[in-house]
Design an enzyme around this catalytic site. Structure first.
Site, short mmCIF file in Angstrom:
data_model
loop_
_atom_site.label_atom_id
_atom_site.label_comp_id
_atom_site.label_asym_id
_atom_site.label_seq_id
_atom_site.Cartn_x
_atom_site.Cartn_y
_atom_site.Cartn_z
CG ASP A 38 -1.19 -1.40 1.50
OD1 ASP A 38 -2.81 -0.95 0.59
OD2 ASP A 38 -1.35 -2.43 2.26
CG HIS A 92 -2.98 -5.77 3.62
ND1 HIS A 92 -2.19 -4.31 2.24
CD2 HIS A 92 -2.98 -6.47 2.51
CE1 HIS A 92 -2.08 -5.18 0.69
NE2 HIS A 92 -2.79 -6.73 1.15
P1 NDP Z 1 -1.00 -16.07 -3.67
O1 NDP Z 1 0.97 -16.34 -3.36
O2 NDP Z 1 -0.98 -15.24 -4.56
O3 NDP Z 1 -0.90 -15.17 -1.76
C1 NDP Z 1 -0.80 -15.72 -1.42
C2 NDP Z 1 -0.75 -14.59 0.39
O4 NDP Z 1 -0.85 -13.62 -0.05
C3 NDP Z 1 -2.65 -14.58 -0.06
O5 NDP Z 1 -3.35 -14.95 1.83
C4 NDP Z 1 -2.95 -13.37 -0.32
O6 NDP Z 1 -4.34 -12.47 -0.31
C5 NDP Z 1 -1.67 -12.88 0.23
N1 NDP Z 1 -1.82 -11.60 0.09
C6 NDP Z 1 -1.07 -10.58 0.43
N2 NDP Z 1 -0.62 -9.16 -0.55
C7 NDP Z 1 -1.25 -9.64 -1.59
C8 NDP Z 1 -0.90 -9.16 -2.73
N3 NDP Z 1 -0.80 -7.27 -3.00
N4 NDP Z 1 -2.05 -9.93 -3.65
C9 NDP Z 1 -2.15 -10.95 -4.19
N5 NDP Z 1 -1.32 -11.59 -2.85
C10 NDP Z 1 -1.86 -10.77 -1.82
O7 NDP Z 1 -1.57 -17.02 -2.90
P2 NDP Z 1 -0.98 -18.68 -3.78
O8 NDP Z 1 -2.88 -19.28 -4.15
O9 NDP Z 1 -0.58 -18.54 -5.34
O10 NDP Z 1 -0.43 -19.47 -3.34
C11 NDP Z 1 -0.57 -19.74 -2.51
C12 NDP Z 1 0.28 -21.54 -1.73
O11 NDP Z 1 -0.13 -20.84 0.61
C13 NDP Z 1 -0.51 -22.28 -2.48
O12 NDP Z 1 0.71 -22.83 -2.69
C14 NDP Z 1 -0.72 -22.78 -1.00
O13 NDP Z 1 -0.74 -24.31 -1.11
C15 NDP Z 1 0.19 -22.29 0.40
N6 NDP Z 1 -0.58 -22.75 1.77
C16 NDP Z 1 0.44 -23.17 2.34
C17 NDP Z 1 -0.08 -22.95 3.83
C18 NDP Z 1 0.47 -23.88 4.77
O14 NDP Z 1 1.86 -23.86 4.74
N7 NDP Z 1 0.27 -24.08 6.27
C19 NDP Z 1 -1.61 -22.47 4.69
C20 NDP Z 1 -2.17 -22.05 3.17
C21 NDP Z 1 -1.47 -22.18 1.71
P3 NDP Z 1 -5.26 -12.83 -1.31
O15 NDP Z 1 -6.06 -14.07 -0.56
O16 NDP Z 1 -6.20 -11.86 -0.58
O17 NDP Z 1 -5.20 -12.46 -2.62
#
Ligand code: NDP
Length: 326
Positions: free
Chosen positions: A159, A187
């Site tokens: 932001d 955020h």
């Molecule tokens: P991203 O890498 O795109 O995003 C991850 C997180 O960052 C989301 O919560 C997303 O929020 C957030 N975020 C914060 N700022 C931003 C921004 N400006 N733009 C986009 N995202 C932002 O998500 P993916 O779905 O590609 O990947 C998530 C990964 O996390 C997967 O590989 C999944 O398996 C893993 N995961 C791991 C966990 C663990 O290790 N225990 C638990 C859950 C998931 P928003 O959703 O609001 O976009």
């Protein structure tokens, strides 16, 4: 050579990490002369995908990438780490209520806070990126009582950078020349980008821009809704810019800001009328591996209204996770 630092990154198979990991391995965080070991966490079903990312990391032949650990166990990922980027979070799926999303994430960050508490270095620096980032950081801190509370932070830097870039374009200056800009609060689209104290080479930025209506009615909502605009245009959420902001946040925390202000989500010490423990975006100055909130800034009526609105959202989120963290 120096001993390696250990950096944990969660959600390693995700979009943001597809940019973030390569930036860390390239030396953008600790510098080109500092070996780094990456400790990557993702869910069991994402392990194969993380393996592919690791192949690509290998194929970059980064001179300072001293090792990579891949695991689905937070206690393995967080062992002896110097820094953690908590990126992985549960995305909102179709039909999922906001309250359920909060709780699903609360469970994830409760486990991760507990693991950090148990196995991370005592001075580990933690940055929560996964949304709802401020509240996820609040939960992490609650579940890591043996770590310094101030070391668990949330990302407001995207932001901050979005606001800097828009303000610089409007004023016809370089974003690097804008000092003392602040982003307050959550955020989320309620964040408050505050240019009242900003200067460009000593001149107040509001005087340079001289358009308060643009600031209030265009700039603030534009920064708040920028994530949605990127999704609309790209078909995917912002990832490279989120990774860049994560690097900026952690880089400045580690290396300092030479007196400059940056915005970080930090557990409140009660200043500015923000209840203690709420993780809230504030202007900070970083030095010697620590940050300090910029104190004593005046809060006018407009700012109070904006700061209270984003605070209310955070208080509601806190109430929503009471069942999990108490
Ligand atoms: P991203 O890498 O795109 O995003 C991850 C997180 O960052 C989301 O919560 C997303 O929020 C957030 N975020 C914060 N700022 C931003 C921004 N400006 N733009 C986009 N995202 C932002 O998500 P993916 O779905 O590609 O990947 C998530 C990964 O996390 C997967 O590989 C999944 O398996 C893993 N995961 C791991 C966990 C663990 O290790 N225990 C638990 C859950 C998931 P928003 O959703 O609001 O976009």
């Amino acid at each position: 050579t120096k001993p390696a630092v250990r950096v944990a990154v969660t959600g390693a198979a995700g979009q943001i990490c597809y940019s973030l990991l390569f930036r860390i391995a390239n030396g953008d965080l600790y510098g080109k002369d500092q070996p780094v070991i990456l400790q990557l966490l993702d869910l069991p079903q994402a392990q194969a995908a993380v393996g592919g990312v690791v192949m690509e990391l290998e194929d970059c032949a980064f001179p300072n990438l001293a090792g990579v650990v891949v695991t689905d166990d937070p206690k393995v990922a967080f062992r002896d780490i110097d820094a953690a980027f908590l990126v992985g979070a549960r995305p909102r799926s179709k039909g999922m209520e906001r309250a359920d999303l909060l709780l699903a994430n609360a469970e994830i960050f409760k486990v991760q806070g507990g693991a950090l508490n148990e196995v991370a270095k005592r001075d580990v620096k933690v940055l929560v990126v996964g949304n709802p980032a401020n509240t996820n950081a609040y939960i992490t801190r609650k579940c890591a009582p043996d770590l310094p509370a101030s070391n668990i932070t949330a990302m407001l830097r995207l932001d901050h950078n979005r606001a800097l870039s828009q303000l610089a374009a409007k004023a016809g200056v370089s974003s690097a020349d804008i000092e003392k800009m602040a982003v307050w609060g959550n955020h989320s689209p309620t964040m408050y980008a505050d240019y009242r104290f900003a200067t460009v080479k000593g001149t107040p930025l509001p005087d340079l821009i001289n358009d308060e209506a643009w600031y209030r009615d265009v700039l603030i909502p534009k920064v708040g809704k920028r994530g949605a605009a990127v999704i609309e245009a790209r078909g995917l959420s912002s990832a490279a810019s989120a990774a860049n902001a994560a690097i900026d946040h952690m880089h400045d925390w580690i290396h300092g800001t030479n007196g400059g202000w940056v915005s970080m989500g930090v557990p409140s010490d009660g200043s500015y009328g923000i209840p203690e423990e709420i993780v809230y975006g504030m202007p900070v100055v970083c030095a010697n591996g620590a940050y300090e909130v910029v104190a004593g800034l005046p809060v006018d009526d407009f700012s109070r209204t904006m700061m209270d609105k984003t605070l209310k959202e955070l208080l509601d989120e806190r109430d929503g996770v009471k069942a999990i963290v108490g």
